[in-house]
Scaffold this motif. Structure first.
Motif, PDB file in Angstrom:
ATOM      1  N   LEU A 205       8.683   3.098  -9.556  1.00  0.00           N
ATOM      2  CA  LEU A 205       9.335   4.295  -9.353  1.00  0.00           C
ATOM      3  C   LEU A 205      10.842   4.170  -8.789  1.00  0.00           C
ATOM      4  O   LEU A 205      11.421   5.135  -8.286  1.00  0.00           O
ATOM      5  N   GLY A 206      10.994   2.964  -8.348  1.00  0.00           N
ATOM      6  CA  GLY A 206      12.209   2.381  -7.486  1.00  0.00           C
ATOM      7  C   GLY A 206      12.200   2.470  -6.095  1.00  0.00           C
ATOM      8  O   GLY A 206      12.955   2.525  -5.290  1.00  0.00           O
ATOM      9  N   ALA A 207      10.903   2.298  -5.580  1.00  0.00           N
ATOM     10  CA  ALA A 207      10.487   1.814  -4.293  1.00  0.00           C
ATOM     11  C   ALA A 207       9.926   0.393  -4.270  1.00  0.00           C
ATOM     12  O   ALA A 207       9.990  -0.110  -5.292  1.00  0.00           O
ATOM     13  N   PRO A 208       9.936  -0.283  -3.042  1.00  0.00           N
ATOM     14  CA  PRO A 208       9.744  -1.524  -3.119  1.00  0.00           C
ATOM     15  C   PRO A 208       8.321  -1.800  -3.382  1.00  0.00           C
ATOM     16  O   PRO A 208       7.634  -0.975  -3.263  1.00  0.00           O
ATOM     17  N   LYS A 209       8.085  -3.119  -3.974  1.00  0.00           N
ATOM     18  CA  LYS A 209       6.594  -3.696  -3.870  1.00  0.00           C
ATOM     19  C   LYS A 209       5.953  -3.576  -2.723  1.00  0.00           C
ATOM     20  O   LYS A 209       6.459  -3.647  -1.674  1.00  0.00           O
ATOM     21  N   GLY A 210       4.672  -3.097  -2.862  1.00  0.00           N
ATOM     22  CA  GLY A 210       3.725  -3.147  -1.644  1.00  0.00           C
ATOM     23  C   GLY A 210       3.546  -1.799  -1.002  1.00  0.00           C
ATOM     24  O   GLY A 210       3.064  -1.713   0.062  1.00  0.00           O
ATOM     25  N   CYS A 211       3.933  -0.778  -1.667  1.00  0.00           N
ATOM     26  CA  CYS A 211       3.660   0.707  -1.114  1.00  0.00           C
ATOM     27  C   CYS A 211       3.290   1.408  -2.302  1.00  0.00           C
ATOM     28  O   CYS A 211       3.501   1.472  -3.593  1.00  0.00           O
ATOM     29  N   GLY A 212       2.068   2.298  -1.964  1.00  0.00           N
ATOM     30  CA  GLY A 212       1.545   3.050  -3.080  1.00  0.00           C
ATOM     31  C   GLY A 212       0.679   4.245  -2.118  1.00  0.00           C
ATOM     32  O   GLY A 212       0.918   4.537  -1.064  1.00  0.00           O
ATOM     33  N   ALA A 213      -0.234   5.051  -2.989  1.00  0.00           N
ATOM     34  CA  ALA A 213      -0.926   6.025  -2.416  1.00  0.00           C
ATOM     35  C   ALA A 213      -2.209   6.449  -3.137  1.00  0.00           C
ATOM     36  O   ALA A 213      -2.028   6.405  -4.398  1.00  0.00           O
ATOM     37  N   LEU A 214      -3.035   6.869  -2.600  1.00  0.00           N
ATOM     38  CA  LEU A 214      -4.505   7.454  -3.123  1.00  0.00           C
ATOM     39  C   LEU A 214      -4.475   9.099  -2.811  1.00  0.00           C
ATOM     40  O   LEU A 214      -4.577   9.109  -1.614  1.00  0.00           O
ATOM     41  N   VAL A 215      -4.522   9.836  -3.527  1.00  0.00           N
ATOM     42  CA  VAL A 215      -4.754  11.263  -3.346  1.00  0.00           C
ATOM     43  C   VAL A 215      -6.505  11.407  -3.476  1.00  0.00           C
ATOM     44  O   VAL A 215      -6.964  10.937  -4.242  1.00  0.00           O
ATOM     45  N   VAL A 216      -7.232  11.795  -2.195  1.00  0.00           N
ATOM     46  CA  VAL A 216      -8.333  12.156  -2.436  1.00  0.00           C
ATOM     47  C   VAL A 216      -8.739  13.436  -1.910  1.00  0.00           C
ATOM     48  O   VAL A 216      -8.305  13.931  -0.835  1.00  0.00           O
ATOM     49  N   ARG A 217      -8.994  14.094  -3.056  1.00  0.00           N
ATOM     50  CA  ARG A 217      -9.130  15.698  -2.842  1.00  0.00           C
ATOM     51  C   ARG A 217     -10.527  16.257  -2.054  1.00  0.00           C
ATOM     52  O   ARG A 217     -11.471  15.678  -2.512  1.00  0.00           O
TER      53      ARG A 217
END
Length: 384
Positions: A205-217
């Motif tokens: 998405l145009g951010a650096p490698k090494g970042c992400g997220a998990l939504v846990v509802r």
């Protein structure tokens, strides 16, 4: 050079760099520290969590920051399965689609190998979609979690996730979706999709490698994979990476702006590129769903060639693309995704994937289509 491998990674956006830079320099505090520097970092982390939640259609407390999509997928599949079985020992099965990213597939196989879970693989149709009948057949009273990706990273097929999640919920099974490739092109509202968990990765998405997220509802049970200081509400320990969280949240926010308009523009260019390749290359086969596919992906098999030879010839002609998943680079085996679609192994090894970013132009794709015609023709003439 025409870069047509955006599904592998994208360049970092200037706006993202500007947003994260202060947290790599002057505002360097540990968000768990109880002093002014730490409190400033904690506030920035909370703001990033809230911004990500607005795009992901969830509450801020449901966002778990990770090191990327692979960790998010591992945490979802392993974490949900282990937590649910701990609560009910009868829940000893996991179900995954036949076209999942290796992060999901290998997580399921780990549960099978180390923890004794059974793995049910849900078949797909010839376009790579999971049908409602197929997922219904895979859901059992013992199923702890099911994982079906939102959009495929190799062929671009988009799954009817909301319908599949509804069936899973009716059976009492939480559904996780890997939305790494969908981010920026499709709506990411986890609540509207009805999923229990959703993974994203920043570098698509145009951010650096090494970042992400998990939504846990909501009340979804989750066993952490990383233990320690109890950060991320105990779901993922480790000192908070404030700069990475800010980068991901900024990239998600930017990608959500005029998403529908951007997707429609790129989809029209993609369709023109597909038509040009199919018309100009005898025997070329489009893989994936002809209509329900990512705006940014066009994938083909070129029987009578070697996919790797076509890639090398295309790069010589100024076009950079890939033979499929970057995570499987260097493998001599045919893509499991293409084999799951019913494509013969020998044909699957001729696959080439073209994936675009939002800045792609008609002129670039016209040039790329001409390069494909020349490259495939050259490889075939040499018998490579």
């Amino acid at each position: 050079m025409i870069f047509l491998d955006a599904a592998a990674t994208t360049p970092v956006r200037r706006e993202v760099l500007a947003a994260m830079w202060p947290h790599l320099s002057g505002e360097f505090g540990n968000p768990s520290s109880h002093h002014s520097l730490g409190e400033a970092a904690a506030a920035a982390l909370a703001d990033a969590r809230a911004a990500a939640a607005r795009v992901l259609g969830c509450r801020p407390g449901e966002v778990v920051f990770t090191s990327g999509g692979t960790e998010a997928d591992n945490l979802a599949v392993k974490g949900i399965a282990l937590a649910r079985r701990a609560a009910d020992p009868r829940l000893d099965r996991v179900a995954i689609s036949a076209v999942e990213h290796p992060a999901v597939t290998e997580s399921a196989r780990y549960l099978e190998r180390v923890h004794g879970f059974a793995v049910d693989v849900i078949p797909v149709d010839r376009h790579g979609q999971v049908t409602e009948d197929a997922i219904a057949a895979a859901l059992r009273p013992e199923t702890a979690v099911v994982s079906v990706m939102y959009a495929n990273n190799e062929v671009g097929t988009v799954q009817p996730v909301a319908r599949l999640a509804g069936l899973a919920a009716a059976a009492g099974v939480p559904l996780h979706t890997d939305a790494v490739q969908a981010a920026g092109w499709l709506p990411l509202d986890a609540k509207a999709l009805g999923v229990a968990a959703l993974s994203v990765s920043g570098h698509k998405l145009g951010a650096p490698k090494g970042c992400g997220a998990l939504v846990v509802r909501g009340r979804t049970r989750l066993e952490p994979l990383v233990h320690g200081g109890g950060q991320e509400r105990g779901r993922r320990s480790g000192t908070g990476n404030v700069a990475a969280a800010v980068a991901l949240a900024t990239a998600l926010t930017l990608a959500a702006q005029d998403q529908a308009g951007r997707a429609a523009r790129v989809a029209a260019l993609r369709d023109g590129f597909i038509a040009a390749v199919l018309e100009g290359v005898p025997g070329a086969v489009l893989t994936g769903h002809p209509a329900e596919r990512l705006p940014s992906v066009a994938s083909f098999c070129f029987p009578g060639t070697s996919g790797e030879s076509v890639l090398l010839e295309l790069e010589r002609r100024g076009v950079v693309c890939s033979s499929g998943s970057a995570c499987a680079a260097g493998s001599d085996e045919p893509s499991p995704v293409l084999v799951a679609l019913g494509i013969p192994a020998a044909v699957a090894q001729t696959a080439v994937r073209f994936s675009f970013d939002a800045a792609i132009t008609a002129a670039e794709l016209d040039q790329a289509a001409a390069a494909v015609r020349g490259a495939v023709g050259s490889v075939r003439s040499l018998g490579a």
